[in-house]
Design a protein around this motif. Structure first.
Motif, PDB file in Angstrom:
ATOM      1  N   UNK A  68      32.009 -18.048 -23.955  1.00 37.01           N
ATOM      2  CA  UNK A  68      31.998 -18.985 -22.834  1.00 37.01           C
ATOM      3  C   UNK A  68      32.310 -18.231 -21.550  1.00 37.01           C
ATOM      4  N   UNK A  69      31.819 -18.758 -20.437  1.00 35.22           N
ATOM      5  CA  UNK A  69      32.110 -18.142 -19.150  1.00 35.22           C
ATOM      6  C   UNK A  69      33.620 -18.061 -18.971  1.00 35.22           C
ATOM      7  N   UNK A  70      34.116 -16.924 -18.598  1.00 30.47           N
ATOM      8  CA  UNK A  70      35.548 -16.741 -18.397  1.00 30.47           C
ATOM      9  C   UNK A  70      36.289 -16.218 -19.601  1.00 30.47           C
ATOM     10  N   UNK A  71      35.660 -16.224 -20.775  1.00 33.50           N
ATOM     11  CA  UNK A  71      36.315 -15.649 -21.953  1.00 33.50           C
ATOM     12  C   UNK A  71      36.338 -14.134 -21.844  1.00 33.50           C
ATOM     13  N   UNK A  72      37.377 -13.543 -22.351  1.00 40.67           N
ATOM     14  CA  UNK A  72      37.508 -12.086 -22.450  1.00 40.67           C
ATOM     15  C   UNK A  72      38.094 -11.850 -23.829  1.00 40.67           C
ATOM     16  N   UNK A  73      37.221 -11.886 -24.853  1.00 41.66           N
ATOM     17  CA  UNK A  73      37.662 -11.920 -26.246  1.00 41.66           C
ATOM     18  C   UNK A  73      37.864 -10.555 -26.868  1.00 41.66           C
ATOM     19  N   UNK A  74      37.564  -9.503 -26.131  1.00 38.80           N
ATOM     20  CA  UNK A  74      37.702  -8.141 -26.640  1.00 38.80           C
ATOM     21  C   UNK A  74      38.498  -7.320 -25.637  1.00 38.80           C
ATOM     22  N   UNK A  75      39.159  -6.301 -26.120  1.00 44.30           N
ATOM     23  CA  UNK A  75      39.957  -5.422 -25.269  1.00 44.30           C
ATOM     24  C   UNK A  75      39.148  -4.919 -24.070  1.00 44.30           C
ATOM     25  N   UNK A 101      66.193  -6.183 -21.984  1.00 42.57           N
ATOM     26  CA  UNK A 101      66.648  -4.979 -22.688  1.00 42.57           C
ATOM     27  C   UNK A 101      67.349  -5.307 -23.997  1.00 42.57           C
ATOM     28  N   UNK A 102      67.284  -4.384 -24.927  1.00 44.14           N
ATOM     29  CA  UNK A 102      67.983  -4.543 -26.204  1.00 44.14           C
ATOM     30  C   UNK A 102      69.450  -4.196 -26.006  1.00 44.14           C
ATOM     31  N   UNK A 103      70.341  -5.009 -26.554  1.00 43.78           N
ATOM     32  CA  UNK A 103      71.763  -4.702 -26.495  1.00 43.78           C
ATOM     33  C   UNK A 103      72.010  -3.430 -27.289  1.00 43.78           C
ATOM     34  N   UNK A 104      72.529  -2.415 -26.635  1.00 43.01           N
ATOM     35  CA  UNK A 104      72.819  -1.157 -27.304  1.00 43.01           C
ATOM     36  C   UNK A 104      71.633  -0.223 -27.396  1.00 43.01           C
ATOM     37  N   UNK A 105      70.488  -0.653 -26.949  1.00 42.76           N
ATOM     38  CA  UNK A 105      69.306   0.198 -27.001  1.00 42.76           C
ATOM     39  C   UNK A 105      69.239   1.142 -25.819  1.00 42.76           C
ATOM     40  N   UNK A 106      68.465   2.189 -25.950  1.00 46.66           N
ATOM     41  CA  UNK A 106      68.402   3.150 -24.855  1.00 46.66           C
ATOM     42  C   UNK A 106      67.297   2.867 -23.853  1.00 46.66           C
ATOM     43  N   UNK A 107      66.422   1.905 -24.138  1.00 45.27           N
ATOM     44  CA  UNK A 107      65.360   1.567 -23.196  1.00 45.27           C
ATOM     45  C   UNK A 107      65.686   0.258 -22.494  1.00 45.27           C
ATOM     46  N   UNK A 108      65.664   0.288 -21.165  1.00 47.56           N
ATOM     47  CA  UNK A 108      65.990  -0.907 -20.389  1.00 47.56           C
ATOM     48  C   UNK A 108      64.842  -1.906 -20.376  1.00 47.56           C
ATOM     49  N   UNK A 109      63.615  -1.437 -20.403  1.00 42.73           N
ATOM     50  CA  UNK A 109      62.453  -2.327 -20.368  1.00 42.73           C
ATOM     51  C   UNK A 109      61.396  -1.830 -21.340  1.00 42.73           C
ATOM     52  N   UNK A 110      60.439  -2.698 -21.604  1.00 46.16           N
ATOM     53  CA  UNK A 110      59.330  -2.348 -22.477  1.00 46.16           C
ATOM     54  C   UNK A 110      58.050  -2.354 -21.655  1.00 46.16           C
ATOM     55  N   UNK A 111      56.947  -1.946 -22.282  1.00 43.08           N
ATOM     56  CA  UNK A 111      55.668  -1.920 -21.572  1.00 43.08           C
ATOM     57  C   UNK A 111      54.588  -2.563 -22.422  1.00 43.08           C
ATOM     58  N   UNK A 112      53.744  -3.325 -21.761  1.00 43.50           N
ATOM     59  CA  UNK A 112      52.520  -3.819 -22.384  1.00 43.50           C
ATOM     60  C   UNK A 112      51.405  -2.933 -21.880  1.00 43.50           C
ATOM     61  N   UNK A 113      50.719  -2.281 -22.784  1.00 41.93           N
ATOM     62  CA  UNK A 113      49.626  -1.395 -22.409  1.00 41.93           C
ATOM     63  C   UNK A 113      48.295  -1.940 -22.906  1.00 41.93           C
ATOM     64  N   UNK A 114      48.213  -3.248 -23.057  1.00 43.38           N
ATOM     65  CA  UNK A 114      47.000  -3.890 -23.545  1.00 43.38           C
ATOM     66  C   UNK A 114      46.433  -4.843 -22.517  1.00 43.38           C
ATOM     67  N   UNK A 115      45.318  -5.416 -22.866  1.00 40.32           N
ATOM     68  CA  UNK A 115      44.640  -6.392 -22.029  1.00 40.32           C
ATOM     69  C   UNK A 115      44.835  -7.774 -22.629  1.00 40.32           C
ATOM     70  N   UNK A 116      45.289  -8.744 -21.845  1.00 39.94           N
ATOM     71  CA  UNK A 116      45.344 -10.101 -22.395  1.00 39.94           C
ATOM     72  C   UNK A 116      43.949 -10.549 -22.837  1.00 39.94           C
ATOM     73  N   UNK A 117      43.890 -11.277 -23.915  1.00 39.74           N
ATOM     74  CA  UNK A 117      42.634 -11.798 -24.429  1.00 39.74           C
ATOM     75  C   UNK A 117      42.525 -13.254 -23.988  1.00 39.74           C
ATOM     76  N   UNK A 118      41.365 -13.632 -23.446  1.00 40.17           N
ATOM     77  CA  UNK A 118      41.161 -14.991 -22.949  1.00 40.17           C
ATOM     78  C   UNK A 118      40.084 -15.683 -23.769  1.00 40.17           C
ATOM     79  N   UNK A 119      40.397 -16.920 -24.214  1.00 38.64           N
ATOM     80  CA  UNK A 119      39.431 -17.721 -24.955  1.00 38.64           C
ATOM     81  C   UNK A 119      39.695 -19.198 -24.691  1.00 38.64           C
TER      82      UNK A 119
END
Length: 173
Positions: free
Chosen positions: A17-24, A60-78
């Protein structure tokens, strides 16, 4: 047997459909092209944000060494919904049909051990997104699990361990 006389690749599967982004990358052929034509060179400078969502992966995770995480993907739209993961691997279905508001429909949290993940992940806490397959959302958790989630309800249909966290194998696919 391979027919070497036909070297023309099959056309990529179109989004349904117009506006769908079903693949990476937009389509099965990875063209990274959208046929939408409302945004062009003459009006792109006038774009402004219409809606935003804050995903829990920035917690952040309590006690973890990383303050933030990262999303390195593309949202999928349907069909007016976005399917997206946060850096910790939680999956969200977000209703964006109104065009002005983003509402969470469901969230599936794989409940990974965040402190452990921060200690073994080589390059930070990342997730590279989701895929759609028929009535399922497919994704991974950093601790080596692969999931199929019911697209409508957010319930886990099945889960498979495909990497071994005991020997520091992780998944970010």
């Amino acid at each position: 047997m391979v027919d070497s006389t036909n070297t023309t690749p099959a056309p990529p599967a179109a989004n349904t459909a117009a506006g769908d982004w079903r693949y990476y990358s937009g389509d099965a052929g990875s063209s990274k092209y959208s046929s939408l034509d409302q945004i062009n060179r003459s009006n792109v400078q006038n774009l402004t944000p219409r809606m935003m969502v804050l995903l829990a992966g920035q917690t952040p995770a309590q006690g973890g060494r990383y303050a933030v995480t990262r999303l390195e993907g593309t949202p999928i739209a349907e069909d007016g919904y976005l399917f997206v993961s946060d850096g910790w691997g939680a999956i969200y279905k977000v209703d964006v049909r109104s065009g002005t508001r983003a509402d969470f429909v469901w969230k599936m949290d794989p409940q990974i051990d965040k402190v452990w993940a921060g200690d073994v992940a080589c390059c930070g806490i990342d997730n590279r997104g989701v895929a759609l397959w028929k009535d399922s959302v497919i994704s991974v958790a950093l601790d080596g699990r692969l999931f199929a989630i019911n697209k409508e309800s957010g319930e886990v249909k099945w889960e498979r361990k495909v990497a071994d966290p005991a020997i520091a194998e992780t998944l970010t696919v």
